[in-house]
Design an enzyme around this catalytic site. Structure first.
Site, short mmCIF file in Angstrom:
data_model
loop_
_atom_site.label_atom_id
_atom_site.label_comp_id
_atom_site.label_asym_id
_atom_site.label_seq_id
_atom_site.Cartn_x
_atom_site.Cartn_y
_atom_site.Cartn_z
N LYS A 237 -5.18 -7.01 -10.54
CA LYS A 237 -4.16 -6.19 -9.87
C LYS A 237 -3.21 -7.07 -9.06
O LYS A 237 -1.98 -6.91 -9.11
CB LYS A 237 -4.84 -5.15 -8.97
CG LYS A 237 -3.91 -4.34 -8.12
CD LYS A 237 -2.96 -3.47 -8.93
CE LYS A 237 -1.76 -3.06 -8.13
NZ LYS A 237 -0.80 -2.26 -8.87
N CYS B 180 4.28 -3.00 -2.07
CA CYS B 180 3.25 -3.78 -2.78
C CYS B 180 3.56 -5.26 -3.00
O CYS B 180 2.73 -6.11 -2.69
CB CYS B 180 2.97 -3.13 -4.13
SG CYS B 180 2.24 -1.50 -3.97
P1 NAD Z 1 -0.20 5.11 2.04
O1 NAD Z 1 -0.07 4.50 3.37
O2 NAD Z 1 0.90 5.97 1.50
O3 NAD Z 1 -1.50 6.07 2.05
C1 NAD Z 1 -2.73 5.69 2.58
C2 NAD Z 1 -3.33 6.90 3.30
O4 NAD Z 1 -4.68 6.58 3.67
C3 NAD Z 1 -2.60 7.27 4.60
O5 NAD Z 1 -2.14 8.61 4.52
C4 NAD Z 1 -3.66 7.09 5.70
O6 NAD Z 1 -3.57 8.05 6.71
C5 NAD Z 1 -4.94 7.26 4.89
N1 NAD Z 1 -6.13 6.65 5.52
C6 NAD Z 1 -6.25 5.41 6.07
N2 NAD Z 1 -7.53 5.23 6.50
C7 NAD Z 1 -8.21 6.38 6.24
C8 NAD Z 1 -9.55 6.80 6.42
N3 NAD Z 1 -10.45 5.98 6.96
N4 NAD Z 1 -9.89 8.04 6.05
C9 NAD Z 1 -8.98 8.88 5.48
N5 NAD Z 1 -7.70 8.53 5.25
C10 NAD Z 1 -7.31 7.30 5.61
O7 NAD Z 1 -0.57 3.98 1.01
P2 NAD Z 1 -0.29 3.95 -0.58
O8 NAD Z 1 1.08 3.50 -0.85
O9 NAD Z 1 -0.77 5.22 -1.17
O10 NAD Z 1 -1.24 2.75 -1.01
C11 NAD Z 1 -2.63 2.88 -0.99
C12 NAD Z 1 -3.25 1.69 -1.70
O11 NAD Z 1 -2.85 1.67 -3.07
C13 NAD Z 1 -2.83 0.33 -1.13
O12 NAD Z 1 -3.93 -0.55 -1.24
C14 NAD Z 1 -1.73 -0.11 -2.07
O13 NAD Z 1 -1.60 -1.52 -2.12
C15 NAD Z 1 -2.20 0.43 -3.39
N6 NAD Z 1 -1.15 0.71 -4.36
C16 NAD Z 1 0.02 1.29 -3.95
C17 NAD Z 1 1.01 1.60 -4.89
C18 NAD Z 1 2.31 2.23 -4.49
O14 NAD Z 1 3.21 2.29 -5.31
N7 NAD Z 1 2.46 2.71 -3.27
C19 NAD Z 1 0.76 1.35 -6.24
C20 NAD Z 1 -0.45 0.78 -6.62
C21 NAD Z 1 -1.39 0.47 -5.66
C1 UDX Z 2 5.11 -2.05 -8.24
C2 UDX Z 2 4.52 -2.33 -9.64
O1 UDX Z 2 5.54 -2.22 -10.63
C3 UDX Z 2 3.40 -1.35 -9.95
O2 UDX Z 2 2.78 -1.71 -11.19
C4 UDX Z 2 2.38 -1.41 -8.83
O3 UDX Z 2 1.36 -0.45 -9.08
C5 UDX Z 2 3.02 -1.15 -7.49
O4 UDX Z 2 4.08 -2.09 -7.27
P1 UDX Z 2 6.81 -0.31 -7.23
O5 UDX Z 2 6.85 -1.26 -6.10
O6 UDX Z 2 6.55 1.12 -6.96
O7 UDX Z 2 5.71 -0.77 -8.29
O8 UDX Z 2 8.21 -0.37 -8.02
P2 UDX Z 2 8.88 -1.38 -9.07
O9 UDX Z 2 9.58 -0.56 -10.07
O10 UDX Z 2 7.95 -2.39 -9.59
O11 UDX Z 2 10.00 -2.09 -8.19
C6 UDX Z 2 9.69 -2.93 -7.10
C7 UDX Z 2 10.98 -3.53 -6.54
O12 UDX Z 2 11.55 -4.46 -7.46
C8 UDX Z 2 12.07 -2.49 -6.26
O13 UDX Z 2 12.73 -2.82 -5.07
C9 UDX Z 2 13.00 -2.64 -7.44
O14 UDX Z 2 14.31 -2.23 -7.17
C10 UDX Z 2 12.92 -4.14 -7.68
N1 UDX Z 2 13.26 -4.54 -9.06
C11 UDX Z 2 12.53 -4.10 -10.11
C12 UDX Z 2 14.32 -5.43 -9.27
O15 UDX Z 2 14.97 -5.87 -8.31
N2 UDX Z 2 14.60 -5.82 -10.55
C13 UDX Z 2 13.88 -5.38 -11.62
O16 UDX Z 2 14.20 -5.80 -12.76
C14 UDX Z 2 12.80 -4.49 -11.40
#
Ligand code: NAD
Ligand code: UDX
Length: 477
Positions: free
Chosen positions: A218, A274
């Site tokens: 990841k 991320c």
């Molecule tokens: P987020 O901050 O939107 O959500 C996390 C939630 O967890 C919050 O609402 C918080 O209140 C809750 N929380 C924290 N501690 C807690 C506890 N002990 N019990 C219950 N709830 C609790 O975060 P997110 O963007 O959803 O990301 C979550 C994870 O997934 C991160 O590790 C991130 O790196 C990963 N991830 C995020 C994305 C993305 O696009 N946002 C994509 C892939 C992976």
């Molecule tokens: C990323 C990964 O793509 C996804 O697989 C992972 O689970 C979470 O992190 P996300 O951050 O939601 O997803 O969006 P993504 O579409 O990857 O874009 C990330 C950033 O890169 C944005 O600011 C986007 O505008 C920028 N970007 C993306 C560029 O500047 N150029 C590109 O060609 C693609």
């Protein structure tokens, strides 16, 4: 037979992911729990806490049937057969590894609740992005805090969704990654998780690996994607210096079947919660293992991203006769990419702060980001961006230099320049003749996403800059 699933953490990952499981597995009860009361009440309301195309329809279909949102973490953990942990894992802001390592406070608190309330065997699934070998730490917390009668199987199932396309990514994933241990119990747990995904994901897209490969894959995945963006952004600076056009270079690269076509759009810089966090985490893990050359290699990806943002600010200031002091600059787009209201690590924050430092007056328009969020982001210490809970308590800026508008024509009226910082589709169809007529002359446009037709803008009379493209004679290097 899995009867009940509990998702801990109702954020950008937990909400959509658990909703799709509920949609595709109607015989399974799915509870999504969170310690944030405001988030849970938003999930139970008509105004969901996050914007994702297609999410609302799925929530309406499942909520109250087999999908429930609750703050009663203990009850739902106690009742669940499988617990998905979707909590935030931001960059540590203090102590050992500050500024790089992942902060596992939220993960640890979730694990302690699981250990405290569980009275039956559980499968605990890491959905959050975590440092490699986190499963080992979590297992220790669970085992040392329970009476020894309860068996836990920890699986790694990192989430690959992108914001803005989360629903299609979840409904039609290119892969689902499951990491577990080799023991019989480990393999049985993997099979149970596989059976859930098999409701809608073809078998050949479900990859199984050992735990550590899944956790590291990841981080590697995000690092590779971010590296491609920094590579094309580095190339964009060279294009501007030489008269080459980065879109043409991208097009040539994209036809190389060895490279593929995605993540080659030059931009003002990548944002989102991320990429930077996960690369810094990778850097920290490399350094902890004595791999300093490897750490330095990945660090450069973040450095180039910072360079790209400051290069953009510099371009704006130098082009506008070396000062933007007192000038109105319209900022179009504040979210980190289109089709999301998320502003975590959005390049718009750094660009706006850079322009404010030169005393510009900003008028900001974003179709999905609220004024409150924009003001909070511009006043917030960078380190708090992904600590969603603490962030709520931060006061927000009332800076006179910043105005936020709900209408693009209002935002651009009397402006000296426009900066496009998010690639929202609607920015392509603005009436730029009307905008030009209402602006101070010379009127500048700086397209940080290469979404506008700069030739047309120049015909109208704008002085136009776009990333990595041959420069308008007025725009200084
Ligand atoms: P987020 O901050 O939107 O959500 C996390 C939630 O967890 C919050 O609402 C918080 O209140 C809750 N929380 C924290 N501690 C807690 C506890 N002990 N019990 C219950 N709830 C609790 O975060 P997110 O963007 O959803 O990301 C979550 C994870 O997934 C991160 O590790 C991130 O790196 C990963 N991830 C995020 C994305 C993305 O696009 N946002 C994509 C892939 C992976
Ligand atoms: C990323 C990964 O793509 C996804 O697989 C992972 O689970 C979470 O992190 P996300 O951050 O939601 O997803 O969006 P993504 O579409 O990857 O874009 C990330 C950033 O890169 C944005 O600011 C986007 O505008 C920028 N970007 C993306 C560029 O500047 N150029 C590109 O060609 C693609």
């Amino acid at each position: 037979m899995v009867k009940k699933i509990c998702g801990i953490g109702a954020g950008y990952v937990g909400g959509p992911t658990m909703a799709v499981i509920a949609l595709k597995c109607p015989s399974i009860e799915v509870a999504v729990v969170d310690i944030s009361h405001s988030r849970i009440s938003a999930w139970n309301s008509d105004k969901l806490p996050i914007y994702e195309p297609g999410l609302e329809q799925v929530i309406q279909q499942c909520r109250g049937k087999n999908l429930h949102f609750s703050t009663d973490v203990e009850k739902h953990v106690y009742e669940a057969d499988i617990i998905f942990v979707n909590v935030n894992t931001p960059t540590k802001t203090s102590g050992l590894g500050a500024g790089k390592a992942a902060d596992l406070t939220y993960w640890e608190s979730a694990a302690r609740v699981i250990a405290d309330v569980s009275r039956s065997n559980k499968i605990v699934v890491e959905k959050s992005t975590v440092p490699v070998r986190t499963a080992e730490v979590i297992e220790k917390i669970l085992v040392h805090n329970s009476n020894g009668k309860i068996k836990y199987q920890i699986l790694s199932n990192p989430e690959f969704l992108s914001e803005g396309t989360a629903m299609q990514d979840l409904l039609n994933p290119d892969r689902v990654l499951l990491g577990g241990n080799d023991s019989l119990e480990g393999q049985e747990a993997i099979q149970k998780l596989k059976d859930i995904y098999a409701h809608w994901v073809p078998q050949d897209r479900i990859i199984t690996t050992n735990l550590w490969s899944a956790e590291l894959s990841k981080l590697a995945d995000n690092a590779f994607l971010a590296q491609r963006i920094s590579s094309i952004n580095a190339m964009s600076a060279l294009c501007e210096a030489t008269g080459a056009d980065v879109s043409q270079v991208s097009c040539v690269l994209s036809k190389n079947t060895k490279l593929g076509s995605k993540y080659l759009n030059a931009s003002v810089g990548f944002g989102g919660s991320c990429f930077q966090k996960d690369i810094l985490n990778l850097v920290y893990i490399c350094e902890s293992n004595g791999l300093f050359e490897v750490a330095n290699y990945w660090k450069e990806v973040v450095k180039v991203n910072d360079y790209q943002k400051s290069r953009f600010v510099k371009k704006v200031v130098t082009s506008m006769f070396n000062t933007v002091s007192g000038k109105k600059i319209a900022v179009l787009g504040f979210s980190f990419k289109k089709d999301t209201s998320d502003t975590r690590k959005t390049p718009a924050i750094d660009v706006c702060k850079g322009l404010l430092a030169d005393n510009a007056c900003l008028s900001i328009y974003d179709p999905r980001v609220s004024e409150e969020q924009i003001r909070r982001d511009l006043s917030m210490n960078e380190s708090h961006w992904d600590h969603s809970i603490q962030a709520k308590s931060t006061s927000f800026t009332s800076a006179k230099q910043v105005s936020v508008f709900a209408d693009v024509y209002e935002a651009t009226k009397d402006a000296h320049g426009i900066c496009v910082l998010t690639e929202w589709d609607e920015f392509k169809t603005i009436d730029y003749h009307k905008v030009f007529d209402s602006m101070v002359k010379p009127a500048f446009v700086f397209d940080g996403r290469n979404v506008l037709d700069v030739d047309k803008l120049r015909e109208i009379g704008f002085i136009a800059y776009s990333i990595g493209k041959p420069l308008n004679q007025w725009v200084n290097c």
